[in-house]
Design a protein around this motif. Structure first.
Motif, mmCIF file in Angstrom:
data_model
loop_
_atom_site.group_PDB
_atom_site.id
_atom_site.type_symbol
_atom_site.label_atom_id
_atom_site.label_comp_id
_atom_site.label_asym_id
_atom_site.label_seq_id
_atom_site.Cartn_x
_atom_site.Cartn_y
_atom_site.Cartn_z
ATOM 1 N N VAL A 1 45.697 50.990 -38.333
ATOM 2 C CA VAL A 1 46.898 51.601 -37.721
ATOM 3 C C VAL A 1 46.675 51.746 -36.222
ATOM 4 O O VAL A 1 45.533 51.863 -35.753
ATOM 5 C CB VAL A 1 47.218 53.014 -38.279
ATOM 6 C CG1 VAL A 1 47.913 52.929 -39.612
ATOM 7 C CG2 VAL A 1 45.969 53.875 -38.352
ATOM 8 N N ALA A 2 47.782 51.763 -35.500
ATOM 9 C CA ALA A 2 47.723 51.960 -34.047
ATOM 10 C C ALA A 2 47.346 53.406 -33.754
ATOM 11 O O ALA A 2 47.758 54.325 -34.462
ATOM 12 C CB ALA A 2 49.076 51.628 -33.431
ATOM 13 N N LYS A 3 46.544 53.584 -32.720
ATOM 14 C CA LYS A 3 46.113 54.936 -32.335
ATOM 15 C C LYS A 3 47.307 55.860 -32.109
ATOM 16 O O LYS A 3 47.309 57.022 -32.544
ATOM 17 C CB LYS A 3 45.265 54.836 -31.067
ATOM 18 C CG LYS A 3 44.639 56.152 -30.637
ATOM 19 C CD LYS A 3 43.686 55.931 -29.477
ATOM 20 C CE LYS A 3 42.997 57.228 -29.064
ATOM 21 N NZ LYS A 3 41.990 57.001 -28.004
ATOM 22 N N ALA A 4 48.336 55.321 -31.465
ATOM 23 C CA ALA A 4 49.499 56.153 -31.133
ATOM 24 C C ALA A 4 50.131 56.768 -32.378
ATOM 25 O O ALA A 4 50.598 57.913 -32.344
ATOM 26 C CB ALA A 4 50.528 55.315 -30.367
ATOM 27 N N SER A 5 50.104 56.026 -33.474
ATOM 28 C CA SER A 5 50.805 56.515 -34.661
ATOM 29 C C SER A 5 50.036 57.621 -35.396
ATOM 30 O O SER A 5 50.598 58.282 -36.260
ATOM 31 C CB SER A 5 51.112 55.354 -35.609
ATOM 32 O OG SER A 5 49.893 54.868 -36.156
ATOM 33 N N VAL A 6 48.750 57.803 -35.063
ATOM 34 C CA VAL A 6 47.990 58.857 -35.752
ATOM 35 C C VAL A 6 47.469 59.907 -34.777
ATOM 36 O O VAL A 6 46.779 60.848 -35.166
ATOM 37 C CB VAL A 6 46.785 58.262 -36.539
ATOM 38 C CG1 VAL A 6 47.274 57.430 -37.717
ATOM 39 C CG2 VAL A 6 45.866 57.437 -35.653
ATOM 40 N N LEU A 7 47.845 59.739 -33.513
ATOM 41 C CA LEU A 7 47.259 60.554 -32.441
ATOM 42 C C LEU A 7 47.320 62.059 -32.728
ATOM 43 O O LEU A 7 46.335 62.781 -32.584
ATOM 44 C CB LEU A 7 47.979 60.246 -31.119
ATOM 45 C CG LEU A 7 47.250 60.650 -29.849
ATOM 46 C CD1 LEU A 7 45.913 59.928 -29.728
ATOM 47 C CD2 LEU A 7 48.110 60.353 -28.621
ATOM 48 N N GLU A 8 48.464 62.536 -33.179
ATOM 49 C CA GLU A 8 48.621 63.992 -33.356
ATOM 50 C C GLU A 8 47.805 64.521 -34.528
ATOM 51 O O GLU A 8 47.619 65.729 -34.652
ATOM 52 C CB GLU A 8 50.108 64.372 -33.470
ATOM 53 C CG GLU A 8 50.759 64.115 -34.811
ATOM 54 C CD GLU A 8 51.126 62.631 -35.013
ATOM 55 O OE1 GLU A 8 51.756 62.344 -36.045
ATOM 56 O OE2 GLU A 8 50.791 61.770 -34.171
ATOM 57 N N ARG A 9 47.262 63.615 -35.354
ATOM 58 C CA ARG A 9 46.446 64.083 -36.478
ATOM 59 C C ARG A 9 44.954 64.069 -36.142
ATOM 60 O O ARG A 9 44.134 64.381 -37.009
ATOM 61 C CB ARG A 9 46.716 63.207 -37.708
ATOM 62 C CG ARG A 9 48.126 63.423 -38.246
ATOM 63 C CD ARG A 9 48.665 62.195 -38.944
ATOM 64 N NE ARG A 9 47.912 61.859 -40.148
ATOM 65 C CZ ARG A 9 48.043 60.716 -40.812
ATOM 66 N NH1 ARG A 9 48.877 59.790 -40.366
ATOM 67 N NH2 ARG A 9 47.343 60.494 -41.894
ATOM 68 N N LEU A 10 44.593 63.683 -34.914
ATOM 69 C CA LEU A 10 43.176 63.535 -34.578
ATOM 70 C C LEU A 10 42.655 64.733 -33.811
ATOM 71 O O LEU A 10 43.340 65.270 -32.949
ATOM 72 C CB LEU A 10 42.980 62.283 -33.710
ATOM 73 C CG LEU A 10 43.459 60.964 -34.296
ATOM 74 C CD1 LEU A 10 43.351 59.859 -33.253
ATOM 75 C CD2 LEU A 10 42.672 60.605 -35.552
ATOM 76 N N PRO A 11 41.406 65.147 -34.099
ATOM 77 C CA PRO A 11 40.785 66.181 -33.269
ATOM 78 C C PRO A 11 40.637 65.656 -31.833
ATOM 79 O O PRO A 11 40.501 64.446 -31.634
ATOM 80 C CB PRO A 11 39.395 66.363 -33.899
ATOM 81 C CG PRO A 11 39.432 65.658 -35.210
ATOM 82 C CD PRO A 11 40.516 64.639 -35.151
ATOM 83 N N PRO A 12 40.679 66.542 -30.829
ATOM 84 C CA PRO A 12 40.639 66.125 -29.420
ATOM 85 C C PRO A 12 39.449 65.211 -29.099
ATOM 86 O O PRO A 12 39.597 64.220 -28.376
ATOM 87 C CB PRO A 12 40.522 67.447 -28.654
ATOM 88 C CG PRO A 12 41.027 68.482 -29.591
ATOM 89 C CD PRO A 12 40.801 67.985 -30.982
ATOM 90 N N ARG A 13 38.273 65.521 -29.645
ATOM 91 C CA ARG A 13 37.074 64.726 -29.367
ATOM 92 C C ARG A 13 37.259 63.285 -29.844
ATOM 93 O O ARG A 13 36.814 62.336 -29.215
ATOM 94 C CB ARG A 13 35.889 65.372 -30.096
ATOM 95 C CG ARG A 13 34.538 64.759 -29.845
ATOM 96 C CD ARG A 13 33.484 65.427 -30.745
ATOM 97 N NE ARG A 13 33.889 65.380 -32.166
ATOM 98 C CZ ARG A 13 33.722 64.318 -32.948
ATOM 99 N NH1 ARG A 13 33.141 63.234 -32.491
ATOM 100 N NH2 ARG A 13 34.136 64.340 -34.207
ATOM 101 N N VAL A 14 37.912 63.137 -30.984
ATOM 102 C CA VAL A 14 38.148 61.810 -31.549
ATOM 103 C C VAL A 14 39.199 61.066 -30.730
ATOM 104 O O VAL A 14 39.063 59.875 -30.436
ATOM 105 C CB VAL A 14 38.562 61.929 -33.032
ATOM 106 C CG1 VAL A 14 38.945 60.572 -33.602
ATOM 107 C CG2 VAL A 14 37.423 62.534 -33.844
#
Ligand SMILES: [Zn+2]
Length: 265
Positions: A206-219
């Protein structure tokens, strides 16, 4: 059950088991010839399993120097040599006891092999596993879905419906993985990080943009490649888990390229 009331119908045969098959035998029978009585109607399979070796572990049987299958009845004075799968020796002109390997390499692991199942999934192998699987469920899954049974329970491997299975000798999951990789020659078919560790479903990039809000800041800051599971919606990235597993896999691959390089332990 055959009647075995008539002792004159007993026959004796001499057995010799090779390599790791010896682990299943009583200590006095290991790594040497021994003679045992068998019922006259007993086949090679009956006797091999009666001596403790599950049929799934056997690749080749020679009786008086000739290759035979599991249904060969034993006769008085037969000399039986029983071999596990071997890589080093060319046995193609000989009859193997099993027709052919299963088309796809898929597994069902018993409830004690969670660590191994987890690692197999991490390397992309379709591996069913559940803490609560009963033996009957494992046998049914193996039969219906063409799965290889992984277990340390030899009685499970003696079930007639289990045509393909691996008795796992090692106790630690990393050694278990190495053992299964060598026995089934899996190194080249590994597809690391393509399968969900939790539900065994294939992962999809998946594209990073599509999961961005589910990722911890460090990730968010450190990783760019992601994949997701459509069943449980978990998101995966190449973190420390990934790096550890990559190391394990690199070790397995380099071993596979140099057969016999490290057979210690
Ligand atoms: Zn999942």
């Amino acid at each position: 059950m055959a009647s075995n009331g008539d002792n004159s119908r007993m026959v004796t045969a001499t057995f010799r088991f090779y390599e790791e098959l010896n682990d299943f035998l009583a200590p006095k029978q290991r790594k040497q010839e021994f003679t045992v009585p068998c019922a006259r109607a007993a086949t090679t399979k009956h006797m091999i399993e009666a001596l403790g070796v599950p049929h799934t572990e056997v690749e080749l049987i020679l009786v008086n120097g000739e290759s035979v299958d599991f249904s060969r009845p034993l006769q008085d004075g037969d000399r039986v040599a029983v071999y596990p799968r071997f890589e080093a020796m060319d046995v193609t002109p000989l009859l193997r006891v099993r027709d052919r390997p299963l088309r796809a390499t898929r597994f069902v692991a018993d409830a004690h092999l969670g660590g191994l199942a987890h690692m197999l999934r991490m390397l992309g192998f379709d591996t069913l596993y559940d803490n609560y699987y009963q033996d009957d469920v494992i046998v049914a899954l193996a039969e219906q879905e063409g799965r290889i049974v992984l277990t340390r329970d030899r009685e499970l491997l003696k079930r007639r419906a289990v045509t393909h299975g691996c008795y796992v000798h090692a106790l630690k999951s990393e050694q278990q993985l190495r053992e299964i990789f060598e026995r089934l020659d899996l190194a080249r078919s590994a597809r690391p990080f393509t399968r969900c560790l939790h539900c065994n479903a294939p992962l999809r990039p998946v594209a990073k943009a599509s999961v961005l809000e589910r990722l911890p800041p460090r990730v968010q800051a450190h990783y760019d490649r992601f994949s997701t599971c459509d069943v449980c919606s978990r998101v995966y990235w190449e973190g420390s888990h990934w790096r550890n597993m990559k190391q394990v896999l690199d070790g397995l691959l380099s071993n596979a390229q140099q057969p016999g390089a490290d057979n210690s332990s």
